[in-house]
Design an enzyme around this catalytic site. Structure first.
Site, PDB file in Angstrom:
ATOM      1  N   ARG A 190       0.837  -1.203   0.000  1.00  0.00           N
ATOM      2  CA  ARG A 190       0.000   0.000   0.000  1.00  0.00           C
ATOM      3  C   ARG A 190       0.871   1.251   0.000  1.00  0.00           C
ATOM      4  O   ARG A 190       0.563   2.245  -0.650  1.00  0.00           O
ATOM      5  CB  ARG A 190      -0.968  -0.001   1.194  1.00  0.00           C
ATOM      6  CG  ARG A 190      -1.693   1.336   1.390  1.00  0.00           C
ATOM      7  CD  ARG A 190      -3.045   1.223   2.098  1.00  0.00           C
ATOM      8  NE  ARG A 190      -3.024   0.331   3.234  1.00  0.00           N
ATOM      9  CZ  ARG A 190      -2.438   0.593   4.413  1.00  0.00           C
ATOM     10  NH1 ARG A 190      -1.832   1.742   4.627  1.00  0.00           N
ATOM     11  NH2 ARG A 190      -2.476  -0.303   5.391  1.00  0.00           N
ATOM     12  N   TYR A 237     -17.570  15.010 -16.479  1.00  0.00           N
ATOM     13  CA  TYR A 237     -17.960  13.598 -16.491  1.00  0.00           C
ATOM     14  C   TYR A 237     -19.040  13.382 -15.427  1.00  0.00           C
ATOM     15  O   TYR A 237     -18.931  13.894 -14.306  1.00  0.00           O
ATOM     16  CB  TYR A 237     -16.715  12.745 -16.191  1.00  0.00           C
ATOM     17  CG  TYR A 237     -16.997  11.298 -15.945  1.00  0.00           C
ATOM     18  CD1 TYR A 237     -17.387  10.459 -16.987  1.00  0.00           C
ATOM     19  CD2 TYR A 237     -16.894  10.749 -14.666  1.00  0.00           C
ATOM     20  CE1 TYR A 237     -17.659   9.118 -16.749  1.00  0.00           C
ATOM     21  CE2 TYR A 237     -17.158   9.409 -14.424  1.00  0.00           C
ATOM     22  CZ  TYR A 237     -17.540   8.601 -15.471  1.00  0.00           C
ATOM     23  OH  TYR A 237     -17.809   7.278 -15.241  1.00  0.00           O
ATOM     24  N   ASP A 296      -8.792  17.465 -15.619  1.00  0.00           N
ATOM     25  CA  ASP A 296      -9.030  16.066 -15.988  1.00  0.00           C
ATOM     26  C   ASP A 296      -8.716  15.942 -17.480  1.00  0.00           C
ATOM     27  O   ASP A 296      -9.470  16.410 -18.325  1.00  0.00           O
ATOM     28  CB  ASP A 296     -10.487  15.696 -15.672  1.00  0.00           C
ATOM     29  CG  ASP A 296     -10.809  14.232 -15.989  1.00  0.00           C
ATOM     30  OD1 ASP A 296     -10.136  13.644 -16.855  1.00  0.00           O
ATOM     31  OD2 ASP A 296     -11.748  13.693 -15.379  1.00  0.00           O
ATOM     32  N   LYS A 343      -9.270   4.623 -19.599  1.00  0.00           N
ATOM     33  CA  LYS A 343      -9.591   5.041 -20.970  1.00  0.00           C
ATOM     34  C   LYS A 343      -8.327   4.980 -21.834  1.00  0.00           C
ATOM     35  O   LYS A 343      -7.774   3.915 -22.003  1.00  0.00           O
ATOM     36  CB  LYS A 343     -10.223   6.431 -20.930  1.00  0.00           C
ATOM     37  CG  LYS A 343     -11.262   6.620 -19.795  1.00  0.00           C
ATOM     38  CD  LYS A 343     -12.498   5.749 -19.946  1.00  0.00           C
ATOM     39  CE  LYS A 343     -13.435   5.787 -18.739  1.00  0.00           C
ATOM     40  NZ  LYS A 343     -13.811   7.076 -18.214  1.00  0.00           N
TER      41      LYS A 343
HETATM   42  C1  LIG Z   1     -14.337   7.614 -17.029  1.00  0.00           C
HETATM   43  C2  LIG Z   1     -13.987   8.976 -16.596  1.00  0.00           C
HETATM   44  C3  LIG Z   1     -13.742   9.257 -15.243  1.00  0.00           C
HETATM   45  C4  LIG Z   1     -13.903   8.219 -14.167  1.00  0.00           C
HETATM   46  O1  LIG Z   1     -12.920   7.207 -14.279  1.00  0.00           O
HETATM   47  P1  LIG Z   1     -13.153   5.678 -13.820  1.00  0.00           P
HETATM   48  O2  LIG Z   1     -11.872   5.031 -14.211  1.00  0.00           O
HETATM   49  O3  LIG Z   1     -14.348   5.175 -14.571  1.00  0.00           O
HETATM   50  O4  LIG Z   1     -13.387   5.693 -12.347  1.00  0.00           O
HETATM   51  C5  LIG Z   1     -13.369  10.553 -14.920  1.00  0.00           C
HETATM   52  N1  LIG Z   1     -13.250  11.513 -15.847  1.00  0.00           N
HETATM   53  C6  LIG Z   1     -13.487  11.272 -17.143  1.00  0.00           C
HETATM   54  C7  LIG Z   1     -13.341  12.382 -18.132  1.00  0.00           C
HETATM   55  C8  LIG Z   1     -13.866  10.007 -17.571  1.00  0.00           C
HETATM   56  O5  LIG Z   1     -14.113   9.777 -18.864  1.00  0.00           O
END
Ligand SMILES: *Cc1c(COP(=O)(O)O)cnc(C)c1O
Length: 402
Positions: free
Chosen positions: A83, A136, A206, A231
């Site tokens: 961890r 998101y 983000d 992603k």
């Molecule tokens: C999918 C997504 C998230 C969340 O991520 P997870 O891996 O699904 O928890 C946050 N921001 C954006 C822009 C996303 O496309």
């Protein structure tokens, strides 16, 4: 091998929520050849090579051990408990920090865990957060939960103008996406960074949709870059992970302390999958973008489409389906695309945000920023572009009410 004072083991020290501990790096970060002049593609292809001098392994070993033996009392190999720090995760974190030109990166068990880590470490409870309204859907929901619980004052804004107005008052944190999801609205990171600084706030971007292959938010003056690595960074729809990268080492030390305390770290096998995916990041992004441009040209010329939203880079495209096409039939008719809710993988996906990713955003809010029930979002993969266009064409035909 390092010797540390008795009270420095962060795994057992939770006395304060604002404590910092040194950023942990893999030993290979300070060994081996000087790679500082390498270009992006070379850095990516070599992610994780040369990290195991004992065997010369080309790829990073997956260290599954959760505990590491100590050479003696108050002595450590640098690894104690997973961890706190894991060799496989350290290689990944070092690579991600380099990709974004940051002081440190932290990988978490999901993108939402990364957002939670960044928000709750960098904005003191009770402080003010300014966030885009069309973030998101999961991020919007999380910030709403915090606001309803009284943990923060959260102001949601839409558009660069409203963002500037909101930042005429002090805030602790500004959270944006560029382009936004799914409206593909682009924000000027450098201008927003200046506004945030004047308001006394840190700016977190983000950067899930663009990745460091297209945009490096820290270079533009942002303090924090956040990713859902599920992603594009992973890129193969087979690993869930998140990333927080910071420019300031002092913020990194606070994040390291907090992540070890709260525990949503990424396991070694998932860290390896992400390392493997990263090697092809810029190749994939170039192909996603080239394919997206062909699909956009087709959609813009199609009588079954009333609006196309594409920010010019990456592989994300949104469009409104004309009234003559039945949306359910269209979604059931695609064969190369898969009707699913995610993005950024080599396989093309189609998502209906109003019933999937953004279902928890109130309909009035969605309507205000133009997210209609007929908006579909495409994640364009790396297939032959003609197969993608042909698939959309046949699904439009099948879905058309005659
Ligand atoms: C999918 C997504 C998230 C969340 O991520 P997870 O891996 O699904 O928890 C946050 N921001 C954006 C822009 C996303 O496309």
């Amino acid at each position: 091998m390092s010797t540390r004072p008795e009270d420095s083991n962060p795994a057992y020290d939770d006395r304060s929520t604002t404590r910092a501990v040194p950023i942990h790096h893999h030993p290979s970060a300070s060994a081996g050849p000087d790679t500082s002049a390498w270009g992006l593609d070379t850095v990516l292809a070599h992610v994780g090579t040369g990290t195991d001098p004992a065997t010369g392994a080309i790829t990073t070993p997956i260290h599954l051990s959760t505990a590491f033996g100590h050479p003696g009392l108050r002595q450590s190999t640098g690894y104690d408990y997973t961890r706190t720090a894991s060799p496989t995760r350290d290689v990944l974190q070092d690579a991600l920090a380099r990709l974004d030109g940051g002081a440190a990166s932290f990988v978490t068990s999901s993108g939402m865990a990364a957002i939670q880590l960044a928000v709750e470490t960098l904005a003191p409870f009770g402080s003010r957060i300014v966030a885009l309204e069309d973030l998101y859907g999961g991020t919007f929901r999380y910030l709403q939960v915090l606001a309803e619980a009284g943990a923060y004052e959260v102001d949601f804004v839409y558009g660069q103008q409203a963002l500037a107005e909101a930042l005429s008052r002090p805030a602790a944190l500004v959270l944006i996406e560029t382009p936004t999801n799914p409206m593909m609205e682009c924000y000027d990171v450098a201008a927003t960074a200046r506004l945030a600084r004047e308001a006394g706030a840190l700016l977190a971007v983000d950067n899930t949709f663009y990745t460091p292959a297209i945009l490096r938010p820290l270079d533009e003056g942002a303090d924090v870059a956040i990713y859902s690595a599920t992603k594009y960074l992973g890129g193969h729809n087979d690993v869930m992970a998140g990333v927080v990268t910071v420019a300031d080492p002092a913020l990194g030390e606070r994040l390291q302390y907090r992540l070890n305390t709260t525990g949503a770290t990424l396991g070694p096998f998932d860290s390896f999958l992400l390392l493997r995916g990263l090697k092809t990041l810029s190749l994939r992004m170039a192909r996603h973008e080239a394919n997206a441009k062909e699909v956009v040209a087709f959609l813009q010329a199609s009588p079954h489409v009333t609006r196309v939203l594409y920010p010019g880079h990456s592989g994300m495209v949104s469009f409104d389906l004309a009234e003559d096409v039945d949306i359910a039939t269209f979604l059931e008719s695609v064969r190369v695309f898969t009707f699913a809710e995610s993005l950024g993988g080599v396989e093309s996906l189609v998502t209906c945000p109003s019933v999937q990713t953004h279902a928890d955003v109130p309909p009035a809010t969605r309507a205000r920023y133009g997210l209609t029930d007929r908006l579909l979002r495409l994640s364009i993969g790396i297939e032959d572009p003609s197969d993608l266009v042909d698939d959309l064409r046949q699904a439009f035909e099948t879905g058309t009410r005659h």
